[in-house]
Design a protein around this motif. Structure first.
Motif: not given
Lengths: 100, 493
Positions: B254-264, B456-472
């Motif tokens: 629930a922390e939101g994604i302000a400032g999260l760097r998202v690459g298309i 479906g939209l795929q959101i990919i994270g680096t190794h062990f970044a599940e918390s970030t991916v799930l937050r996004a």
């Protein structure tokens, strides 16, 4: 690179698959179609690139060599298609009376 | 009767804890839905009512004894039929394992049940996970709850359809090249492929051991995070599982994604074969991310152009080796009239394996055979390095990457069945993630405006970044407000 009927039969033997003539013909076509699509990978110049076998940098993961519980003989044999005297039954491998 | 399909995992657990209903009532409701719907959907190879009721009884006993309930107490779960569970068959939807009785428990399944879940059944799949439609099953295809004439995707199509139709709250699938995420995309469910090594593979029948990973399906991101909490962590029975401090994947949702760097990932988005509506959906998602405060930019992953080729060498090569164990000796189908042991092997395997399994075993055996190993397997492993490096440099600039999950919405049953290559292209966006070992989630991005089918939209994270991916994913899910209930099952209680 194209795969011949003789190669399909050779690969089927390596893979331990008994194929009909019809399957050999169809698989030859299928494999050639797939290999045609992925053939570009053979053309890449990757001489200086190391291979990746495992995505994470984890090496030599070992555990203590300790005796632990495992399946009982009965459990291990429970799914055997043919079982006798506590063992899996298989066709004879080494020669009988007229060993050839 | 309660409508279990409209309750989240946490609502079920809390409802039982607060004595609003019992775990047995939840089991009855889930099994009732399976009874009502699975004749049409065919998500299940086996329904395990006895196991579900026995687990429910343990939960209801705990309630009576005022014991604090575990996080998934009373939650109906379904597992892909390549995961062992004592008291069930594990068939991999293959004739060769049609009568195989599980000899032990898969660790991920065991952990889900230890968290209090009720096992309602084993889910249909493409045979040995070879496919993207769940048509390659010896028990017949699974139907997409959004349109019964269409596939649910695959290979974990049964697990996806079970959750989509509300027959299970959470399910487990396995993902080697997209087999969790692509069916998630086609059924409008949330589907997570964890980082390679995050979840033990012990007890899951191996397809390609350097790529396989178990992960959850659910209707919401929060439930996927709860399931990941339960199943992740080091297992002494799987040397490739990674020992890391335990994380609560729900903590930061629930922390939101302000400032999260998202690459298309623009080169993947512009790739040929991607439907316009899918492309539009990803672009619109990127706008949503920007509106939520993310810093959205563009990135390319040029080496992923070789992903499909590398995968269709590495996957079949490892599979041909793994499937050597099915020889008709220790378990599985065996011909009764073999002349000798070679004849026994060759005919038992040819009779027991379906056409796509034979195709992959042949392809893999060829790629590993003398004279071709360097040209194919060696080259594919080097191409894998290039793909991994592309992701590493992208993750220097971005926290998460956005792509479509699947280039198309759900296709008709039979449409791609006769063309292996067309089927293989279903996984063009998901495969590179497995090759690099990253984590990724497929989250619903809305419905196609013409077909009314999920994208479906795929959101990919680096190794062990599940918390970030799930937050996004959670931030996007909240902004979109997608209703994951397929119209066909909306009125079924």
């Amino acid at each position: 690179m194209s795969i011949s009927e003789a190669q399909v039969r050779h690969v089927a033997l390596l893979a331990r698959l008994k194929l009909t003539d019809e399957e050999v013909a169809r698989l030859g076509d299928d494999l050639n179609s797939i290999l045609g699509h992925i053939d570009t990978i053979r053309q890449l110049d990757l001489a200086d690139v190391p291979p990746t076998a495992h995505a994470l940098d984890v090496v030599n993961e070992t555990r203590a060599d300790e005796v632990r519980p495992c399946l009982s003989r009965e459990e291990a044999l429970a799914n055997g298609p043919e079982v006798a005297e506590g063992a899996f039954v298989i066709p004879r491998i080494v020669g009988g009376g007229d060993a050839s | 009767m309660i409508d279990v399909s409209r309750l989240t995992a946490t609502q079920i657990r809390d409802g039982i804890a607060d004595r609003l209903f019992t775990a047995r009532e939840v089991a009855e409701a889930a099994l009732g839905r399976i009874e009502a719907l699975d004749g049409q959907v065919h998500a299940f190879n086996q329904v395990t009512a006895e196991l579900a009721y026995a687990a429910a009884e343990r939960i209801d006993d705990a309630v009576r004894s005022d014991v604090v309930l575990p996080p998934l107490a009373g939650v109906p779960v379904a597992v892909k039929d390549n995961m062992n569970l004592l008291g069930t068959r594990t068939t991999c939807s293959s004739r060769i394992l049609e009568n195989y009785e599980s000899a032990y428990d898969c660790t991920a399944v065991r952990r889900l049940l230890d968290a209090g879940a009720l096992p309602v059944g084993k889910c249909n799949m493409d045979e040995f996970a070879f496919g993207s439609s769940t048509e390659n099953s010896t028990f017949g295809p699974t139907h997409n709850p959004w349109d019964l004439e269409r596939v649910p995707g695959g290979s974990s199509g049964g697990s996806a359809a079970a959750v989509s139709a509300g027959m299970a709250t959470i399910s487990l699938g396995s993902d080697t090249g997209g087999s969790i995420r692509q069916p998630g995309s086609l059924t409008g469910t949330v589907a997570l492929k964890p980082t390679y090594g995050r979840v033990s593979r012990y007890g899951c029948v191996a397809f390609a051991s350097s790529l396989d990973q178990i992960g959850p399906f659910a209707k919401t991101v929060g439930e996927c995070a709860l399931a990941l909490n339960a199943i992740s962590g080091k297992d002494p029975m799987d040397a490739t599982s990674v020992d890391r401090p335990a994380e609560d994947f729900t903590a930061t949702l629930a922390e939101g994604i302000a400032g999260l760097r998202v690459g298309i990932v623009t080169d993947l988005l512009e790739a040929e074969g991607c439907e316009g509506a899918v492309r539009d959906s990803v672009r619109s998602a990127a706008e949503t991310f920007a509106a939520l405060g993310a810093e959205v930019g563009e990135v390319e992953l040029p080496s992923t152009a070789h992903g499909l080729s590398a995968y269709y060498i590495i996957g079949p090569a490892e599979a041909s080796s793994n499937l050597a164990r099915f020889d008709g000796i220790r378990y599985g189908h065996r011909v009764g009239d073999a002349d000798d042991v070679l004849d026994l092997y060759m005919r038992s395997r040819a009779e027991g394996f379906g056409p796509e399994t034979i195709r992959r075993v042949m392809l893999g055996t060829y790629a590993l055979s003398a004279g071709y190993y360097d040209a194919y397997y060696g080259q594919a492993q080097k191409a894998r390095t290039l793909i991994k490096r592309d992701f590493e440099s992208a993750f220097e600039r971005f926290d998460v990457l956005l792509t479509p999950t699947s280039p198309t919405v759900a296709f008709k049953i039979g449409e791609r069945a006769s063309d292996p290559l067309a089927m293989y292209l279903s996984d063009v966006y998901t495969i590179p993630v497995n090759l690099a070992g990253n984590c990724a989630v497929s989250v619903p991005g809305g419905l196609c405006p013409t077909s009314r089918l999920p994208i479906g939209l795929q959101i990919i994270g680096t190794h062990f970044a599940e918390s970030t991916v799930l937050r996004a994913a959670a931030a996007f899910e909240a902004a979109l407000g997608f209703d994951p209930t397929p119209p066909l099952v909306r009125d079924v209680q």
